[in-house]
Enzyme design. Sequence first.
Site, PDB file in Angstrom:
ATOM      1  CB  CYS A   2      -0.805   0.042   1.264  1.00  0.00           C
ATOM      2  SG  CYS A   2      -1.657  -1.491   1.433  1.00  0.00           S
ATOM      3  NE  ARG A  30       3.868   1.013  -3.146  1.00  0.00           N
ATOM      4  CZ  ARG A  30       4.930   0.541  -2.381  1.00  0.00           C
ATOM      5  NH1 ARG A  30       6.185   0.647  -2.625  1.00  0.00           N
ATOM      6  NH2 ARG A  30       4.487  -0.323  -1.499  1.00  0.00           N
ATOM      7  CD1 TRP A  77      -1.554  -5.671  -1.778  1.00  0.00           C
ATOM      8  CD2 TRP A  77      -1.909  -5.392  -3.907  1.00  0.00           C
ATOM      9  NE1 TRP A  77      -1.308  -6.831  -2.500  1.00  0.00           N
ATOM     10  CE2 TRP A  77      -1.404  -6.542  -3.666  1.00  0.00           C
ATOM     11  CE3 TRP A  77      -2.440  -4.652  -5.123  1.00  0.00           C
ATOM     12  CZ2 TRP A  77      -1.320  -7.330  -4.824  1.00  0.00           C
ATOM     13  CZ3 TRP A  77      -2.090  -5.539  -6.261  1.00  0.00           C
ATOM     14  CH2 TRP A  77      -1.752  -6.999  -6.063  1.00  0.00           C
ATOM     15  CG  ASN A 103       1.437   0.922   3.835  1.00  0.00           C
ATOM     16  OD1 ASN A 103       0.476   1.131   3.719  1.00  0.00           O
ATOM     17  ND2 ASN A 103       2.438   1.279   2.910  1.00  0.00           N
ATOM     18  N   GLY A 104       0.834  -2.970   5.958  1.00  0.00           N
ATOM     19  CA  GLY A 104       1.474  -4.323   6.918  1.00  0.00           C
ATOM     20  C   GLY A 104       0.320  -5.248   7.024  1.00  0.00           C
ATOM     21  CD  GLU A 485       8.992 -19.666 -13.610  1.00  0.00           C
ATOM     22  OE1 GLU A 485       8.003 -20.205 -14.486  1.00  0.00           O
ATOM     23  OE2 GLU A 485       8.760 -18.325 -13.186  1.00  0.00           O
ATOM     24  CE  LYS A 489       9.529 -15.901 -15.655  1.00  0.00           C
ATOM     25  NZ  LYS A 489       8.543 -16.241 -14.871  1.00  0.00           N
ATOM     26  CD  GLU A 492       7.538 -14.684 -18.839  1.00  0.00           C
ATOM     27  OE1 GLU A 492       6.618 -14.206 -18.980  1.00  0.00           O
ATOM     28  OE2 GLU A 492       8.158 -15.247 -17.685  1.00  0.00           O
ATOM     29  CG  HIS A 508      13.627 -41.419 -24.695  1.00  0.00           C
ATOM     30  ND1 HIS A 508      13.773 -42.755 -25.021  1.00  0.00           N
ATOM     31  CD2 HIS A 508      13.801 -41.362 -23.324  1.00  0.00           C
ATOM     32  CE1 HIS A 508      13.998 -43.329 -23.791  1.00  0.00           C
ATOM     33  NE2 HIS A 508      14.052 -42.509 -22.659  1.00  0.00           N
ATOM     34  CE  LYS A 607       2.548  -9.415 -12.721  1.00  0.00           C
ATOM     35  NZ  LYS A 607       3.631 -10.607 -12.916  1.00  0.00           N
TER      36      LYS A 607
HETATM   37  C1  F6R Z   1       5.406 -15.566 -16.785  1.00  0.00           C
HETATM   38  C2  F6R Z   1       3.870 -15.180 -16.048  1.00  0.00           C
HETATM   39  C3  F6R Z   1       2.673 -16.013 -16.911  1.00  0.00           C
HETATM   40  C4  F6R Z   1       1.656 -16.110 -15.676  1.00  0.00           C
HETATM   41  C5  F6R Z   1       0.381 -16.613 -16.218  1.00  0.00           C
HETATM   42  C6  F6R Z   1      -0.714 -17.037 -14.991  1.00  0.00           C
HETATM   43  O1  F6R Z   1       6.134 -14.937 -16.145  1.00  0.00           O
HETATM   44  O2  F6R Z   1       3.697 -14.189 -15.445  1.00  0.00           O
HETATM   45  O3  F6R Z   1       2.824 -17.308 -17.158  1.00  0.00           O
HETATM   46  O4  F6R Z   1       2.362 -17.012 -14.734  1.00  0.00           O
HETATM   47  O5  F6R Z   1      -0.211 -15.921 -17.184  1.00  0.00           O
HETATM   48  O6  F6R Z   1      -0.900 -15.732 -14.537  1.00  0.00           O
HETATM   49  P1  F6R Z   1      -1.469 -15.484 -13.208  1.00  0.00           P
HETATM   50  O7  F6R Z   1      -0.695 -16.266 -12.046  1.00  0.00           O
HETATM   51  O8  F6R Z   1      -1.842 -14.337 -12.826  1.00  0.00           O
HETATM   52  O9  F6R Z   1      -2.740 -16.371 -13.137  1.00  0.00           O
END
Ligand code: F6R
Length: 612
Positions: A2, A30, A77, A103-104, A485, A489, A492, A508, A607
């Site tokens: 927050c 944020r 938040w 906050n917290g 993962e 990373k 992307e 294989h 996002k």
């Molecule tokens: C990768 C990434 C995406 C999300 C995916 C699910 O860095 O951020 O692969 O993990 O779109 O998103 P959420 O977790 O918001 O359901």
Amino acid sequence: MCGIVGYVAGADTSGAKDIIINGLRRLEYRGYDSSGIALYKDGKFETRKSVGGLENLEKLVDDPEFDSYMGIGHTRWATHGVPSNANAHPHSNEDETVTIIHNGIIENYLELREMLAEKHGVKFKSETDSEVIAHLIGVNYEGDFLQAVHKTVDMMRGAYALVTVCAHEPDKIIGVRKDAPMIAGIGKGCNFIASDIPALLEHSKEVLIVENNETIIVTKDDIQILGADRKPVTREPLHITWDVDAAEKGGYDHFMLKEIHEQPEGIKDTLMKRLKDDDTINLDGIEMTKEDIEGFNKVYIVACGTAYHAGLVGKAAIEKMARIPVEVDVASEFRYRDPFVDDKTLFIAISQSGETLDTLAALREAKNKGARILSVVNVVGSSVARESDDVVYTWAGPEIAVASTKAYTTQLVCMYLIALFMGKVKGSIDDKYYKEIIAELKTIPGKVSEILNREGIIKDAAERFFNKNDIFFIGRGPDSGVSLEGSLKLKEISYINSFAIAAGELKHGTIALMDEKTLVIALDTQDFLFEKMLSNIKEVKARDAYVIALAKDGHTDIEREADEVIYIPECRDELTPLLSVVPLQIFAYYVAKCRGCNIDKPKNLAKSVTVE
Ligand code: F6R
């Protein structure tokens, strides 16, 4: 999380409203779900608050009469209680003499709430933990605001940046900090208090950092800091040279790097706030009896992208600790394959945003078929959270970079906690094992910090290999999930073609792709699979690939096979994903940086994916 802004100037001035709202606007990046402001007017603090963006609050306060020389403002938040006008800050006590923003998380707020209701007849207006603070300061007030604040914080357990004002002493703002950031800014004829530097950068470049357990008393002419012993502390202000953009990122070049560095804190919060003094787990009040757990014949973990990768680790943990078969599925597949779900199924959805449409649709499908729905979510009050029977929040704080980092590691902590909780209640793990895992989990934030201290080694590797066209990730057991993962990373944010595969599967087919141009990142962190992975490293080396291995400190045998090694601190096999992912995040970050990519906003990605 927050945002906090406080401002005090001379009583013959005005303009606090705009200064506070502009400060809150600087903290918008944020993320927040509601906001509010309290201004001193006609002998009391008048509060206005609203859900949604700051433009809603601005409409509410669009009244020249509503202004002052001092006040406090907040962007929330949500953690305890959904986003709503009532839950938005500021909160006041019943006679509105004390107003706070916070906050917290107050860990013992339920106890305090009960005590306030029983002993003082307090009627609460919100579901928040924060509201108790305003009432407590009110009941503790005996003519001295500062004493009342100190008496109150002595009763609170948890983390807080608390900022409060009192109608009896309207010349000052008091702040207290414990494990949540707080700063003060020195102005001309005025002073500021805030959670973050961008909030006051427009008005002040001279900033005092408030340390843990310190109190700060801000008046128009003075900023007094009291130490943990409540005695005055002298501190030189810092001269801030950052521009607003750099300040938002806390001095880091990108949100992604900032969020990578926030992981020790995020992991600690997500873990420690759920452990009681005797180390039993309080899973956010979720009621799951031995009979309930024995009644589940199957667990489905369903998610997308990074959250799906967290699910893979969750599967291993739940199967090992709770001894229930677990299937992990990507949400977009699950929903169309008529899965075997009924009232004996526990369905776990994992989602940072809580708004991913595929995950939400899968959840609804499972709910319709009678499953019990448990979700692991970062955004409080999001659709996934609202539609679930039980929610375990990740408490990672807002994640701004598109590439998920701290959400993943905090999702892992939640999955381990769920597995441990289920195993303990069911009796499928003994006390010794339980205690060992908890003890090891507690060491993880420190070990992640240790990896962050080794950032230079990983950056150096990234600077040498950023021009590669193909990068493979291989691993076995838990390392195989983390490889996925690491590879995600990298692709992307750097747009490098990358592929992750269980190391034993290489032979294989995929091994056909290996040649002298290939870089392989080989995760070898599992003691019981160590030798097997050495053989896989040999296999790819025999095809002339270059191998960077990831191993635990002391496992130097690997240096015989790999071209170079990145070490992570020693850790039990089950928990290494919390550590091994961190060098991979850092590697992806620096590769993308060397390639000049738009790291925080990679092309073609959003996002929150709210479309199918
Ligand atoms: C990768 C990434 C995406 C999300 C995916 C699910 O860095 O951020 O692969 O993990 O779109 O998103 P959420 O977790 O918001 O359901």
